[in-house]
Design a protein around this motif. Structure first.
Motif, short mmCIF file in Angstrom:
data_model
loop_
_atom_site.label_atom_id
_atom_site.label_comp_id
_atom_site.label_asym_id
_atom_site.label_seq_id
_atom_site.Cartn_x
_atom_site.Cartn_y
_atom_site.Cartn_z
N GLU A 159 0.84 -1.21 0.00
CA GLU A 159 0.00 0.00 0.00
C GLU A 159 0.88 1.26 0.00
O GLU A 159 0.89 2.04 0.97
CB GLU A 159 -0.93 0.01 1.22
N ALA A 175 -0.80 4.80 0.91
CA ALA A 175 -1.84 4.88 1.95
C ALA A 175 -1.60 6.10 2.84
O ALA A 175 -0.50 6.33 3.31
CB ALA A 175 -1.83 3.61 2.79
N ARG A 201 0.73 11.67 -3.30
CA ARG A 201 0.46 10.36 -3.89
C ARG A 201 0.92 10.30 -5.34
O ARG A 201 1.63 9.37 -5.76
CB ARG A 201 -1.04 10.08 -3.80
N SER A 223 -2.00 -3.09 -3.51
CA SER A 223 -2.78 -1.86 -3.41
C SER A 223 -4.27 -2.15 -3.48
O SER A 223 -4.71 -3.07 -4.18
CB SER A 223 -2.40 -0.91 -4.56
N HIS A 224 -5.02 -1.33 -2.72
CA HIS A 224 -6.49 -1.32 -2.86
C HIS A 224 -6.92 -0.22 -3.82
O HIS A 224 -8.11 -0.11 -4.13
CB HIS A 224 -7.15 -1.08 -1.49
N ASN A 225 -5.97 0.62 -4.23
CA ASN A 225 -6.29 1.76 -5.08
C ASN A 225 -6.13 1.37 -6.55
O ASN A 225 -5.01 1.21 -7.03
CB ASN A 225 -5.36 2.94 -4.72
N GLU A 283 -6.74 3.05 -9.24
CA GLU A 283 -6.08 4.06 -10.09
C GLU A 283 -4.56 3.83 -10.12
O GLU A 283 -3.93 3.95 -11.16
CB GLU A 283 -6.39 5.48 -9.59
N GLU A 284 -4.01 3.48 -8.95
CA GLU A 284 -2.57 3.17 -8.88
C GLU A 284 -2.23 1.97 -9.74
O GLU A 284 -1.22 1.96 -10.45
CB GLU A 284 -2.17 2.87 -7.43
#
Length: 286
Positions: A173, A176, A183, A205-207, A209-210
């Motif tokens: 992460e 985060a 970011r 990652s939970h994102n 977009e990343e």
């Protein structure tokens, strides 16, 4: 794929084995990562992602299955763990977990000093690593680590790992808790490390977009298993897979799926923002 720099075969891990609280965190997981690749590992909370990546530098040793890192067998009792950890740099989700020294420069120098490198080489590596992550050596080397912002702490933790000049960088992460500007800056730094320094990058990652921005390939984990892998385009283009495993999508993909569900002729796999914009422009021009 050529000989992978990370090769995991049938890896299983059970926490508190043999007790009433026994929990199978990994179940016959197999993944391969090519040298120079940027790989994302995604999945719902509790799917086994963090347990998996802790095997890459020997924080957790394999109970069953194999983990081969750049030719080194992590399950071998004869493995030199210090050598392994110089090859695989792991940056934790909470940077405070790996800041050891009072001053920034001393913290980044911690690993090279432990390697027994000459003082001049240590200084060279510290400057190089701090430059890579966007920290001014002259301005920041004497700054107290406790006085840093969250984004600065994350950069110092990353610089401390990079000063070891690892072959593989593993990030849990990575953004985060960062503000949007920090970011984006950190993501750009990671992408440059991968593209320009040819550093193999693995990140959790939970994102999404990343993931869309960075990853060459993606592994999806669920219930301790690797359920599928593919390019971001293949993963985000599979709506049934995303729903089945409760995986979010980049905002651009969400827009495309909504338009598609309303009957518009549109390509939901156009996940990059510029591609999404082109798809919407095509609709408007019609």
């Amino acid at each position: 794929m050529m000989q992978p720099i990370v090769n995991v075969e049938n890896l299983s891990h059970i926490y508190m084995q043999g007790t009433p609280l026994e929990h199978r965190a990994l179940d016959q997981v197999s993944i391969q990562v090519a040298e120079g690749e940027c790989l994302a590992i995604i999945g719902h909370t509790g799917s086994g992602k963090s347990t998996l990546i802790q095997h890459f530098n020997g924080l957790i040793r394999p109970q069953s299955g194999t983990v081969i890192i750049n030719g080194m067998d992590v399950s071998s009792p004869k493995i030199d763990i210090r050598t392994l950890r110089r090859q695989v740099g792991l940056v934790f989700q909470n940077p405070e977990d790996q800041l050891f020294e009072k001053l920034v420069g001393d913290d980044v120098a911690y690993g090279p000093f432990r390697m027994g490198l000459p003082l001049e080489e240590v200084r060279r590596r510290v400057q190089w690593a701090m430059d890579l992550v966007g920290l001014s050596f002259q301005e920041m080397k004497d700054r107290p680590t406790f006085a840093l912002s969250g984004g600065q702490k994350r950069k110092v933790a990353l610089a401390g790992v990079l000063s070891l000049q690892p072959k593989v960088l593993v990030l849990d992460e990575p953004t985060a808790g960062l503000d949007p500007r920090s970011r984006l800056e950190l993501l750009d730094r990671i992408r440059r490390l991968n593209r320009e320094e040819k550093l193999t990058v693995i990140f959790v990652s939970h994102n999404m977009e990343e993931v869309a921005k960075l990853a060459d390939r993606v592994y999806v984990m669920a219930n301790g298993q690797s359920v599928c892998e593919g390019t971001p385009r293949q993963i985000f283009g599979n709506q049934e897979l995303l729903r089945q495993h409760h995986i979010g999508t980049p905002e651009s993909v969400d827009i495309l799926y909504r338009l598609h569900e309303q009957g518009y002729s549109i390509d939901p796999s156009a996940f990059l923002p510029e591609e999404t914009a082109m798809e919407i422009l095509k609709l408007l021009n019609r």
